[in-house]
Write an enzyme that holds these catalytic residues in place. Structure first.
Site, PDB file in Angstrom:
ATOM      1  N   TYR A  66      -1.589  -0.139  10.976  1.00 11.01           N
ATOM      2  CA  TYR A  66      -1.810  -0.850   9.702  1.00 11.01           C
ATOM      3  C   TYR A  66      -0.625  -0.664   8.770  1.00 11.01           C
ATOM      4  O   TYR A  66      -0.061  -1.628   8.246  1.00 11.01           O
ATOM      5  CB  TYR A  66      -3.095  -0.341   9.037  1.00 11.01           C
ATOM      6  N   THR A 105       0.832  -1.211   0.000  1.00 10.53           N
ATOM      7  CA  THR A 105       0.000   0.000   0.000  1.00 10.53           C
ATOM      8  C   THR A 105       0.865   1.259   0.000  1.00 10.53           C
ATOM      9  O   THR A 105       1.993   1.239   0.505  1.00 10.53           O
ATOM     10  CB  THR A 105      -0.897   0.007   1.266  1.00 10.53           C
ATOM     11  N   ASP A 106       0.322   2.339  -0.510  1.00  7.72           N
ATOM     12  CA  ASP A 106       1.055   3.617  -0.470  1.00  7.72           C
ATOM     13  C   ASP A 106       1.189   4.141   0.962  1.00  7.72           C
ATOM     14  O   ASP A 106       1.971   5.054   1.227  1.00  7.72           O
ATOM     15  CB  ASP A 106       0.395   4.675  -1.376  1.00  7.72           C
ATOM     16  N   GLU A 107       0.430   3.534   1.897  1.00 10.12           N
ATOM     17  CA  GLU A 107       0.493   4.029   3.283  1.00 10.12           C
ATOM     18  C   GLU A 107       1.844   3.741   3.919  1.00 10.12           C
ATOM     19  O   GLU A 107       2.190   4.351   4.930  1.00 10.12           O
ATOM     20  CB  GLU A 107      -0.659   3.446   4.098  1.00 10.12           C
ATOM     21  N   LYS A 135       2.039  -3.497   7.284  1.00 13.39           N
ATOM     22  CA  LYS A 135       2.264  -3.723   5.844  1.00 13.39           C
ATOM     23  C   LYS A 135       3.734  -3.494   5.492  1.00 13.39           C
ATOM     24  O   LYS A 135       4.312  -4.232   4.685  1.00 13.39           O
ATOM     25  CB  LYS A 135       1.369  -2.807   4.996  1.00 13.39           C
TER      26      LYS A 135
END
Ligand code: NAD
Ligand code: TYD
Length: 362
Positions: A169, A144-146, A173
């Site tokens: 989260y 994810t870009d997070e 990841k």
């Protein structure tokens, strides 16, 4: 451009599909993006064998795969990626792994981080161990870009940027990704990583902003906007994300990471809320400012040059994708109404009751 020989039925835009492995394990394939990926693969003119391994957590739903349930090249295995025996049974039958399985909602990670470490970190390790033993062709980690954390305007995150996750989260990841990197460097596992942006579309469990706001609006409930509603995201339609992952699986360079995002100017929460109100014909007074999310990342924005150089680009704008999505939720109450009951409201109460103004919760 002429279509290469041996690809009957493939349109010019789909010639990438020839590079797909023949037998693919899709973990988390009963979830939102994973099921779109499975439907995409099985809709190809000459589809690969697809095995889905999914624990069917609150977010997993076999209804998402109903349209492929009888496909001769599809098989579902009920199992947890943290369980080495379940993983071994599935991995033995494929040439590659695409790992979608994860706990995926930031607010849940703030309430209960432990399950995120378990699935997103430990589960990824179990899968990597199996890939190492079997000497598979490819291991695609859906990230994810997070993992980049908050990025200041006008910067765009590129694939070579450091990972600076800030929510539980995003950290879990990033932990999964770090193990992928280590297994590639240490054991030569052929890992590829995708970093997708905020994804929306049909079959999304109604907890992230777009499906929550659409279904709340259709029910006449408040749309709880965190803080001032100024945090921005790059919103990507689910089929575009799924096709991007498939293209990376077919054509991506081993050891590389790929940002998959709309790549337009990022959109803030107020704009999402206003668009949902307009498209559903709801009362604008439903939009309610509530307390901010702790540690709220205020901006994600992606440089998508690498994907575009591979020949990928999104087929929807946010306006057209959102319109389709609202229509889908209007027509598929049979899908989401049963979800918004029992355990859903337990989470909703825990998350939103402490935020003044979130409206009555059953
Ligand atoms: P989702 O929550 O809709 O689905 C997750 C799926 O994984 C469910 O089917 C669930 O049953 C399954 N699962 C969870 N834990 C499992 C376990 N231990 N073993 C086996 N299966 C398990 O998630 P999504 O939104 O479809 O996201 C899929 C992937 O894409 C995730 O890895 C997520 O981090 C990533 N991602 C999501 C977004 C987004 O906006 N939704 C954006 C970028 C990346
Ligand atoms: P979300 O859909 O949870 O995705 P993520 O936090 O993983 O990017 O949230 C997207 C944006 O919407 C984020 O800025 C937080 C905001 N938001 C709200 O304002 N209200 C809500 O009820 C939710 C779920 C999110």
């Amino acid at each position: 451009m002429a279509e290469p020989a041996g690809s009957p039925g493939l349109g010019a835009g789909e010639s990438w599909a020839q590079g797909l492995p023949l037998r693919i394990l899709v973990t988390g394939g009963a979830g939102f993006i994973g099921s779109a990926f499975v439907r995409l693969l099985l809709g190809l003119p000459d589809p690969p064998q697809v095995i889905v391994l999914d624990a069917l957590t609150y977010a997993g739903n076999l209804a998402n795969l109903a349209e492929v349930a009888d496909h001769p090249r599809y098989r579902f295995m009920h199992g947890n990626i943290c369980d080495p025996a379940a993983v071994e049974a599935a991995v033995a039958e494929v040439d590659c792994i695409v790992n979608f399985a994860a706990e995926s909602h930031v607010d849940r990670s703030i309430l209960d981080p432990g399950q995120f470490i378990q699935t997103d970190v430990f589960g990824t390790y179990v899968l990597l161990e199996a890939a190492r033993r079997h000497g598979h062709g490819r291991f695609l980690q859906v990230s994810t870009d997070e993992v980049y954390g908050d990025v200041e305007a006008p910067r765009l995150s590129t694939e070579d940027d450091p990972l600076r996750p800030r929510s539980p989260y995003a950290a879990s990841k990033a932990g999964g990704e770090m193990q992928c990197r280590a297994y590639h460097a240490t054991y030569g596992v052929p890992v590829i990583v995708t970093r997708g942006s905020n994804t929306y579309g049909p079959y999304q469990y109604p907890e992230k902003i777009i499906p929550l706001f659409i279904t709340n609006a259709l029910e006449g409930r408040a749309l709880p906007l965190y803080g001032r509603g100024t945090a921005v995201r790059d919103y990507l339609y689910v089929d575009d994300h799924a096709r991007g992952i498939a293209m990376v699986l077919a054509r991506g360079a081993i050891g590389a990471a790929y940002n998959i995002g709309q790549g337009d100017a990022p959109i803030d929460g107020q704009t999402v809320a206003r668009s949902v109100v307009e498209l559903t014909g709801s009362d604008p007074a439903l939009v309610t400012h509530v307390k901010d999310r702790p540690g709220h990342d205020l901006r994600y924005a992606l440089d998508t040059t690498r994907m575009r150089q591979m020949g990928w680009s999104p087929t929807r704008t946010l306006a057209s994708g959102l319109e389709e999505t609202v229509r889908w939720y209007q027509e598929r109450r049979d899908w989401w109404e049963p979800i918004k009951s029992g355990a859903f409201w337990d989470f909703y109460r825990r998350n939103y009751r402490p935020l003044a103004g979130a409206g009555p919760v059953p």
